[in-house]
Scaffold this motif. Structure first.
Motif, short mmCIF file in Angstrom:
data_model
loop_
_atom_site.label_atom_id
_atom_site.label_comp_id
_atom_site.label_asym_id
_atom_site.label_seq_id
_atom_site.Cartn_x
_atom_site.Cartn_y
_atom_site.Cartn_z
N THR A 27 0.87 -1.17 0.00
CA THR A 27 0.00 0.00 0.00
C THR A 27 0.91 1.22 0.00
OG1 THR A 27 -0.01 0.13 2.41
CG2 THR A 27 -1.73 -1.21 1.40
N ASN A 28 0.31 2.37 -0.19
CA ASN A 28 1.04 3.62 0.01
C ASN A 28 0.01 4.67 0.43
OD1 ASN A 28 -0.09 4.84 -2.36
ND2 ASN A 28 1.45 3.82 -3.64
N PRO A 29 0.44 5.85 0.87
CA PRO A 29 -0.53 6.84 1.35
C PRO A 29 -1.57 7.23 0.29
CG PRO A 29 1.66 7.39 2.12
CD PRO A 29 1.84 6.27 1.14
N SER A 30 -1.18 7.25 -0.98
CA SER A 30 -2.14 7.60 -2.03
C SER A 30 -3.21 6.51 -2.17
CB SER A 30 -1.43 7.77 -3.38
OG SER A 30 -0.41 8.72 -3.28
N LEU A 31 -2.78 5.25 -2.09
CA LEU A 31 -3.75 4.15 -2.21
C LEU A 31 -4.69 4.11 -1.02
CD1 LEU A 31 -1.32 1.37 -3.57
CD2 LEU A 31 -3.12 2.55 -4.86
N MET A 32 -4.18 4.44 0.17
CA MET A 32 -5.05 4.48 1.36
C MET A 32 -6.06 5.63 1.20
SD MET A 32 -4.18 2.03 3.48
CE MET A 32 -4.37 2.33 5.23
N VAL A 86 7.49 -2.57 7.21
CA VAL A 86 7.44 -1.11 7.30
C VAL A 86 8.05 -0.50 6.04
CG1 VAL A 86 8.12 0.91 8.65
CG2 VAL A 86 7.62 -1.25 9.82
N LYS A 87 7.23 0.31 5.37
CA LYS A 87 7.67 0.92 4.10
C LYS A 87 8.24 2.30 4.40
CE LYS A 87 5.78 0.92 -0.59
NZ LYS A 87 4.54 0.96 -1.35
N ILE A 88 9.47 2.51 3.93
CA ILE A 88 10.22 3.73 4.28
C ILE A 88 10.70 4.39 2.98
CG2 ILE A 88 12.33 4.54 5.46
CD1 ILE A 88 10.90 3.18 7.56
N PRO A 132 11.86 -0.29 -6.75
CA PRO A 132 12.08 0.62 -7.88
C PRO A 132 10.76 0.79 -8.63
CG PRO A 132 13.47 -1.37 -8.02
CD PRO A 132 12.41 -1.63 -7.02
N PHE A 133 10.41 2.05 -8.96
CA PHE A 133 9.12 2.36 -9.60
C PHE A 133 9.32 2.39 -11.12
CE2 PHE A 133 6.38 4.78 -6.25
CZ PHE A 133 6.64 3.81 -5.30
N ILE A 134 9.03 1.29 -11.77
CA ILE A 134 9.39 1.25 -13.20
C ILE A 134 8.45 2.07 -14.09
CG2 ILE A 134 10.67 -0.90 -12.97
CD1 ILE A 134 8.42 -2.42 -14.20
N GLY A 135 7.15 2.04 -13.79
CA GLY A 135 6.19 2.79 -14.62
C GLY A 135 6.46 4.29 -14.57
N ARG A 136 6.83 4.78 -13.39
CA ARG A 136 7.07 6.24 -13.27
C ARG A 136 8.34 6.64 -14.01
NH1 ARG A 136 4.71 8.12 -7.34
NH2 ARG A 136 2.87 6.79 -7.47
N LEU A 137 9.30 5.72 -14.11
CA LEU A 137 10.49 6.02 -14.94
C LEU A 137 10.09 6.04 -16.41
CD1 LEU A 137 13.33 4.02 -13.16
CD2 LEU A 137 13.29 6.48 -13.57
N ALA A 166 9.79 -5.08 -7.91
CA ALA A 166 9.46 -4.13 -8.97
C ALA A 166 8.08 -3.53 -8.70
CB ALA A 166 9.49 -4.82 -10.32
N ALA A 167 8.03 -2.20 -8.61
CA ALA A 167 6.77 -1.51 -8.30
C ALA A 167 6.40 -0.57 -9.44
CB ALA A 167 6.93 -0.73 -6.99
N SER A 168 5.21 0.02 -9.33
CA SER A 168 4.69 0.86 -10.41
C SER A 168 4.67 0.04 -11.71
CB SER A 168 5.54 2.14 -10.55
OG SER A 168 5.02 3.04 -11.46
N VAL A 169 4.23 -1.20 -11.55
CA VAL A 169 4.09 -2.14 -12.68
C VAL A 169 2.71 -1.88 -13.27
CG1 VAL A 169 3.78 -4.59 -13.20
CG2 VAL A 169 5.69 -3.84 -11.76
N ARG A 170 2.68 -1.49 -14.54
CA ARG A 170 1.42 -0.99 -15.10
C ARG A 170 0.70 -1.99 -15.99
NH1 ARG A 170 2.65 4.65 -15.42
NH2 ARG A 170 3.20 5.26 -13.28
N HIS A 171 1.44 -2.99 -16.54
CA HIS A 171 0.80 -3.91 -17.49
C HIS A 171 1.49 -5.27 -17.47
CE1 HIS A 171 4.21 -2.83 -20.01
NE2 HIS A 171 3.88 -1.56 -19.82
N VAL A 186 7.05 -8.79 -7.93
CA VAL A 186 6.41 -7.63 -8.59
C VAL A 186 5.19 -7.27 -7.77
CG1 VAL A 186 7.06 -7.97 -11.01
CG2 VAL A 186 5.03 -9.09 -10.12
N THR A 187 4.93 -5.98 -7.66
CA THR A 187 3.67 -5.55 -7.07
C THR A 187 2.91 -4.77 -8.11
OG1 THR A 187 2.57 -4.58 -5.17
CG2 THR A 187 4.51 -3.37 -5.98
N CYS A 188 1.63 -5.11 -8.26
CA CYS A 188 0.86 -4.51 -9.35
C CYS A 188 -0.63 -4.53 -9.02
CB CYS A 188 1.12 -5.29 -10.64
SG CYS A 188 0.83 -7.04 -10.47
O1 G3P Z 1 4.05 0.47 -5.60
C1 G3P Z 1 4.16 1.79 -6.04
C2 G3P Z 1 3.02 2.09 -6.91
O2 G3P Z 1 1.85 2.20 -6.15
C3 G3P Z 1 3.17 3.25 -7.77
O3 G3P Z 1 2.45 2.93 -8.88
O4 G3P Z 1 1.21 3.38 -10.91
O5 G3P Z 1 1.21 5.04 -9.02
O6 G3P Z 1 3.25 4.72 -10.40
P1 G3P Z 1 2.01 4.10 -9.85
#
Ligand code: G3P
Length: 218
Positions: A27-32, A86-88, A132-137, A166-171, A186-188
């Protein structure tokens, strides 16, 4: 390879867990915030609700950006359930906090990682997972998958035990390429996991099998 689902939505977590292939939740603060969760009590109760659904680890992110605050929040999060990681964030105070939690035997997930240098620092501090946030890169015209490849190579060179998450996995192709490159996790979103099911020849073949069976059993 481990599959984590990247959401704070309880229905999606249940659906992914019932598929039988889920190894964790991030999770992250935006998802919450997207789920309308706010205030410490509600946030902690929501993490507990997630932990009650899955037999898997659950990353819960600190909001503080100073060492003392991160330690205080991280300890409180870790008390919610043994499943909590704990996510830091990848900042100077965060590296100190990761080192502290590592020495206390509390697992950490270092988040917002965008470079190999940051990955080396987090591993040296003893992070359990590196995100590492691959989609945002990709979004800013850097190749996120190249970063995964670089980090996997570096970690292998030195036998770092930090798992590459691997995070920010979009597809689905992000996920498949991460598997080829040797990412540990991977987290997606749920749709990426269920998207792996899709192939038109599977649908066509199944329709044909069922039609032939029906014809033969009229
Ligand atoms: O795990 C990090 C992830 O939530 C970010 O994904 O798609 O917001 O870049 P995104």
């Amino acid at each position: 390879m481990k599959f984590f689902i990247d959401t704070a939505n309880l229905d999606e977590i249940k659906e992914a867990y019932e598929l039988g292939v889920l190894d964790g939740v991030t999770t992250n603060p935006s998802l919450m915030a997207k789920e309308g969760i706010s205030g410490e009590d509600q946030v902690n109760a929501h993490y507990k609700a997630i932990c009650d659904i899955v037999d898997a680890n659950v990353s819960a992110e600190v909001i503080a950006t100073d060492f003392d605050g991160m330690v205080r929040e991280g300890k409180a999060l870790a008390k919610i359930d043994d499943k909590i990681v704990v996510k830091i964030p990848m900042i100077k105070e965060g590296i100190k906090a990761i080192k502290y939690f590592s020495s206390e035997g509390i697992r950490t997930n270092c988040t917002l990682v965008f470079s190999a240098g940051q990955a080396i620092l987090a591993a040296k501090a003893g992070a359990s997972y590196l995100s590492p946030f691959i989609g945002r890169l990709d979004d800013i015209s850097f190749d996120g998958l190249d970063l995964i490849s670089q980090i996997v190579h570096i970690y292998q060179n030195y036998g770092f035990e930090t798992e590459v998450l691997a995070a920010s996995v979009r597809h689905t192709m992000h996920l498949v390429k991460c598997a080829e490159l040797g990412a540990d996790v991977v987290t997606c979103p749920l749709k990426v996991i269920t998207g792996l099911l899709n192939h038109p020849l599977t649908d066509k073949g199944l329709a044909q099998f069922l039609a032939d069976h029906a014809k033969a059993n009229k």
